[in-house]
Design a protein around this motif. Structure first.
Motif, PDB file in Angstrom:
ATOM      1  N   GLU A 264       0.738  -1.305   0.052  1.00 32.00           N
ATOM      2  CA  GLU A 264      -0.026   0.082   0.000  1.00 32.00           C
ATOM      3  C   GLU A 264       0.836   1.240  -0.050  1.00 32.00           C
ATOM      4  N   SER A 265       1.783   1.213   1.006  1.00 29.11           N
ATOM      5  CA  SER A 265       2.778   2.407   1.154  1.00 29.11           C
ATOM      6  C   SER A 265       3.605   2.638  -0.567  1.00 29.11           C
ATOM      7  N   GLY A 266       3.957   1.456  -0.969  1.00 28.03           N
ATOM      8  CA  GLY A 266       4.648   1.502  -2.396  1.00 28.03           C
ATOM      9  C   GLY A 266       3.692   2.105  -3.368  1.00 28.03           C
ATOM     10  N   ASP A 267       2.457   1.718  -3.255  1.00 28.19           N
ATOM     11  CA  ASP A 267       1.278   2.354  -4.421  1.00 28.19           C
ATOM     12  C   ASP A 267       1.165   3.708  -4.161  1.00 28.19           C
ATOM     13  N   LEU A 268       1.544   4.198  -3.147  1.00 28.29           N
ATOM     14  CA  LEU A 268       1.348   5.797  -2.798  1.00 28.29           C
ATOM     15  C   LEU A 268       2.674   6.449  -3.167  1.00 28.29           C
ATOM     16  N   LEU A 269       3.705   5.811  -3.197  1.00 33.06           N
ATOM     17  CA  LEU A 269       4.846   6.644  -3.558  1.00 33.06           C
ATOM     18  C   LEU A 269       5.382   6.456  -5.022  1.00 33.06           C
ATOM     19  N   ILE A 270       4.912   5.337  -5.627  1.00 30.50           N
ATOM     20  CA  ILE A 270       5.489   5.057  -6.987  1.00 30.50           C
ATOM     21  C   ILE A 270       5.007   6.057  -7.773  1.00 30.50           C
ATOM     22  N   PRO A 271       3.960   6.645  -7.954  1.00 29.95           N
ATOM     23  CA  PRO A 271       3.514   7.809  -8.943  1.00 29.95           C
ATOM     24  C   PRO A 271       4.643   8.899  -8.778  1.00 29.95           C
ATOM     25  N   HIS A 272       5.446   8.984  -7.927  1.00 25.99           N
ATOM     26  CA  HIS A 272       6.406  10.089  -7.684  1.00 25.99           C
ATOM     27  C   HIS A 272       7.894   9.536  -8.244  1.00 25.99           C
ATOM     28  N   LEU A 273       7.928   8.206  -8.410  1.00 27.06           N
ATOM     29  CA  LEU A 273       9.276   7.759  -8.727  1.00 27.06           C
ATOM     30  C   LEU A 273       9.239   6.838 -10.053  1.00 27.06           C
ATOM     31  N   PRO A 274       9.221   7.733 -11.228  1.00 31.64           N
ATOM     32  CA  PRO A 274       9.005   6.845 -12.199  1.00 31.64           C
ATOM     33  C   PRO A 274       9.923   5.907 -12.642  1.00 31.64           C
ATOM     34  N   LEU A 275      10.965   5.685 -12.205  1.00 30.44           N
ATOM     35  CA  LEU A 275      11.881   4.242 -12.265  1.00 30.44           C
ATOM     36  C   LEU A 275      11.287   3.264 -11.344  1.00 30.44           C
ATOM     37  N   ALA A 276      10.602   3.288 -10.576  1.00 30.59           N
ATOM     38  CA  ALA A 276      10.187   2.342  -9.489  1.00 30.59           C
ATOM     39  C   ALA A 276       9.372   1.256 -10.076  1.00 30.59           C
ATOM     40  N   GLY A 277       9.825  -0.321  -9.682  1.00 35.06           N
ATOM     41  CA  GLY A 277       9.072  -1.386  -9.948  1.00 35.06           C
ATOM     42  C   GLY A 277       7.950  -1.525  -9.039  1.00 35.06           C
ATOM     43  N   PRO A 278       6.927  -2.163  -9.288  1.00 37.91           N
ATOM     44  CA  PRO A 278       5.630  -2.578  -8.708  1.00 37.91           C
ATOM     45  C   PRO A 278       5.955  -3.121  -7.338  1.00 37.91           C
ATOM     46  N   GLY A 279       7.211  -3.622  -7.117  1.00 40.19           N
ATOM     47  CA  GLY A 279       7.644  -4.397  -5.991  1.00 40.19           C
ATOM     48  C   GLY A 279       8.426  -3.722  -5.057  1.00 40.19           C
ATOM     49  N   MET A 280       8.870  -2.378  -5.492  1.00 41.86           N
ATOM     50  CA  MET A 280       9.969  -1.727  -4.907  1.00 41.86           C
ATOM     51  C   MET A 280      10.083  -1.820  -3.162  1.00 41.86           C
ATOM     52  N   LEU A 281       8.897  -1.972  -2.661  1.00 43.67           N
ATOM     53  CA  LEU A 281       9.267  -2.042  -1.154  1.00 43.67           C
ATOM     54  C   LEU A 281       8.728  -3.675  -0.654  1.00 43.67           C
ATOM     55  N   HIS A 282       7.815  -3.942  -1.072  1.00 42.61           N
ATOM     56  CA  HIS A 282       7.102  -5.282  -0.514  1.00 42.61           C
ATOM     57  C   HIS A 282       7.882  -6.480  -1.013  1.00 42.61           C
ATOM     58  N   ASN A 283       8.474  -6.253  -2.292  1.00 43.84           N
ATOM     59  CA  ASN A 283       9.206  -7.538  -2.764  1.00 43.84           C
ATOM     60  C   ASN A 283      10.803  -7.478  -2.679  1.00 43.84           C
ATOM     61  N   ASP A 284      11.175  -6.143  -2.854  1.00 39.34           N
ATOM     62  CA  ASP A 284      12.801  -5.876  -2.946  1.00 39.34           C
ATOM     63  C   ASP A 284      13.351  -5.503  -1.412  1.00 39.34           C
ATOM     64  N   LEU A 285      12.556  -5.071  -0.697  1.00 41.24           N
ATOM     65  CA  LEU A 285      13.055  -4.321   0.506  1.00 41.24           C
ATOM     66  C   LEU A 285      12.368  -4.767   1.882  1.00 41.24           C
ATOM     67  N   PRO A 286      11.660  -5.557   1.879  1.00 37.45           N
ATOM     68  CA  PRO A 286      10.709  -5.875   3.281  1.00 37.45           C
ATOM     69  C   PRO A 286      11.490  -6.155   4.530  1.00 37.45           C
ATOM     70  N   GLY A 287      12.548  -6.996   4.215  1.00 45.53           N
ATOM     71  CA  GLY A 287      13.259  -7.602   5.401  1.00 45.53           C
ATOM     72  C   GLY A 287      14.277  -6.215   6.007  1.00 45.53           C
ATOM     73  N   LEU A 288      14.699  -5.661   5.053  1.00 41.31           N
ATOM     74  CA  LEU A 288      15.645  -4.618   5.399  1.00 41.31           C
ATOM     75  C   LEU A 288      14.938  -3.391   6.154  1.00 41.31           C
ATOM     76  N   ILE A 289      13.736  -3.103   5.537  1.00 44.08           N
ATOM     77  CA  ILE A 289      13.230  -1.991   6.186  1.00 44.08           C
ATOM     78  C   ILE A 289      12.407  -2.394   7.574  1.00 44.08           C
ATOM     79  N   LEU A 290      11.926  -3.553   7.704  1.00 46.88           N
ATOM     80  CA  LEU A 290      11.717  -4.099   9.042  1.00 46.88           C
ATOM     81  C   LEU A 290      12.938  -4.180  10.129  1.00 46.88           C
ATOM     82  N   ALA A 291      14.082  -4.386   9.607  1.00 45.03           N
ATOM     83  CA  ALA A 291      15.310  -4.611  10.292  1.00 45.03           C
ATOM     84  C   ALA A 291      15.565  -3.072  10.766  1.00 45.03           C
ATOM     85  N   ARG A 292      15.394  -2.194   9.964  1.00 41.69           N
ATOM     86  CA  ARG A 292      15.822  -0.832  10.263  1.00 41.69           C
ATOM     87  C   ARG A 292      14.878  -0.049  11.113  1.00 41.69           C
ATOM     88  N   THR A 293      13.389  -0.716  11.030  1.00 43.95           N
ATOM     89  CA  THR A 293      12.616   0.300  11.686  1.00 43.95           C
ATOM     90  C   THR A 293      12.012  -0.698  12.852  1.00 43.95           C
TER      91      THR A 293
END
Length: 341
Positions: A239-268
């Protein structure tokens, strides 16, 4: 896009994100639950009403969610285009100087209070009168209950309940006063919601008069200990990625939930405030450096959220009957019957 143009665009996106509420399935479920509770209390026949107590670690998103609940109830009673002149016309009669006089208190369907450190009865009453734009001295002349009724309050939210110090006499008196106000408000169909940090270890939860008719909800940080929890975490990132992607034209649909979920969880640590802060900063950085997609480097560049000692120590909840699941990151416990402990 030139460097100055990117800087201007990044500033505009940052401003927009700073004012945006990052919604989630977890929060929607809680809002729906509280919405039904508020409606039931307003429609039930005269008698004691049920309350809600929302606990969980610091910066889990409790207060932010309750602001959304408060605004929704406010809009229900006022409307999106409420006329201030009409909102103030709530005629009530008060005896002043020995004579009955009509007064027009401002309509305030929702009151959101945050308890102060070592709250006492006097401090609590002062919070009410100040929130309704009276001078503190009014607290000694008019009962808090009368003010709440005169101003048409339908929902009272009391945050930072953990500020009550029940090992001191004044703290216990403040709790007794709160319980009396809640009981009195219930007779008018008014809902009270309490919230506070780590309430599962606070002695207020050992008071059967508090828990006997309260739904206890616990907002836990997101985690990856079970498959359901992993899915809930990835849904939030989607959901968060869907909110951000319109502002990031080179972002893929899985930018957050497929590519970075473990790292974001560890950092937060899965805590809402830390997650939102990271997503905002990483998005702005991706615009400023021209990569136009959030990468691992952007995530690592945001300072890691610091877990407080009490959150680590109190990771294990106190032993009680297991509450039913509302969401992998939320649990809710129904009221105890007959004041049973």
């Amino acid at each position: 896009m030139s460097l100055p143009a990117r800087a201007r665009y990044a500033r505009d996106v940052r401003r927009w994100l700073n004012g945006h509420y990052f919604d989630s399935e977890r929060d929607r479920n809680i809002r729906d639950f509280l919405g039904r509770l508020i409606e039931d209390n307003a429609e039930t026949l005269t008698g004691t009403r049920e309350v809600a107590i929302i606990g969980g670690p610091n910066v889990a998103g409790k207060s932010t969610l309750l602001y959304q609940v408060a605004m929704a109830v406010h809009r229900t009673h006022i409307g999106l285009d409420g006329d201030p002149a009409e909102m103030a016309r709530r005629t009530t009669t008060r005896r002043i100087a020995g004579h009955d006089q009509s007064v027009h208190p401002t309509h305030a369907p929702v009151l959101f209070l945050s308890l102060e450190a070592a709250t006492t009865v006097g401090k609590f009453n002062e919070l009410i009168v100040e929130a309704l734009d009276y001078d503190k001295a009014v607290a000694k002349k008019v009962s808090a209950l009368d003010l709440l009724l005169q101003h048409g309050v339908r929902l009272l939210i009391i945050d930072d309940l953990h500020q009550l110090i029940l090992t001191e006499k004044l703290g216990r008196q403040a709790l007794d006063h709160l319980k009396a106000v809640v009981t009195a408000l219930g007779e008018y169909g008014i809902t009270v919601i309490f919230a506070g940090a780590n309430l599962h270890t606070h002695p207020v939860m050992d008071d059967p008069q508090v828990t006997g008719r309260a739904y206890e909800l616990t907002m836990n940080p997101y985690h990856a200990d079970t498959q359901d929890a992993v899915r809930a975490w990835q849904r939030f990132l989607k959901e968060s990625g869907d909110l951000l992607i319109p502002h990031l034209p080179l972002a893929g649909p899985g930018m957050l939930h497929n590519d970075l979920p473990g790292l974001i969880l560890a950092r937060t640590g899965g805590r809402m405030q830390a997650m939102v802060n990271l997503l905002r900063r990483a998005t702005v950085a991706a615009i400023e450096d021209g990569t136009w997609t959030v990468t691992e480097d952007h995530v690592r560049a945001v300072p890691t959220a610091k877990l407080t000692a009490d959150e680590v120590t109190n990771k294990t909840a106190r032993t009680r009957q297991a509450p039913r699941a509302l969401h992998p990151a939320v649990t809710v416990r129904p009221p105890l019957k007959d004041g049973a402990g």
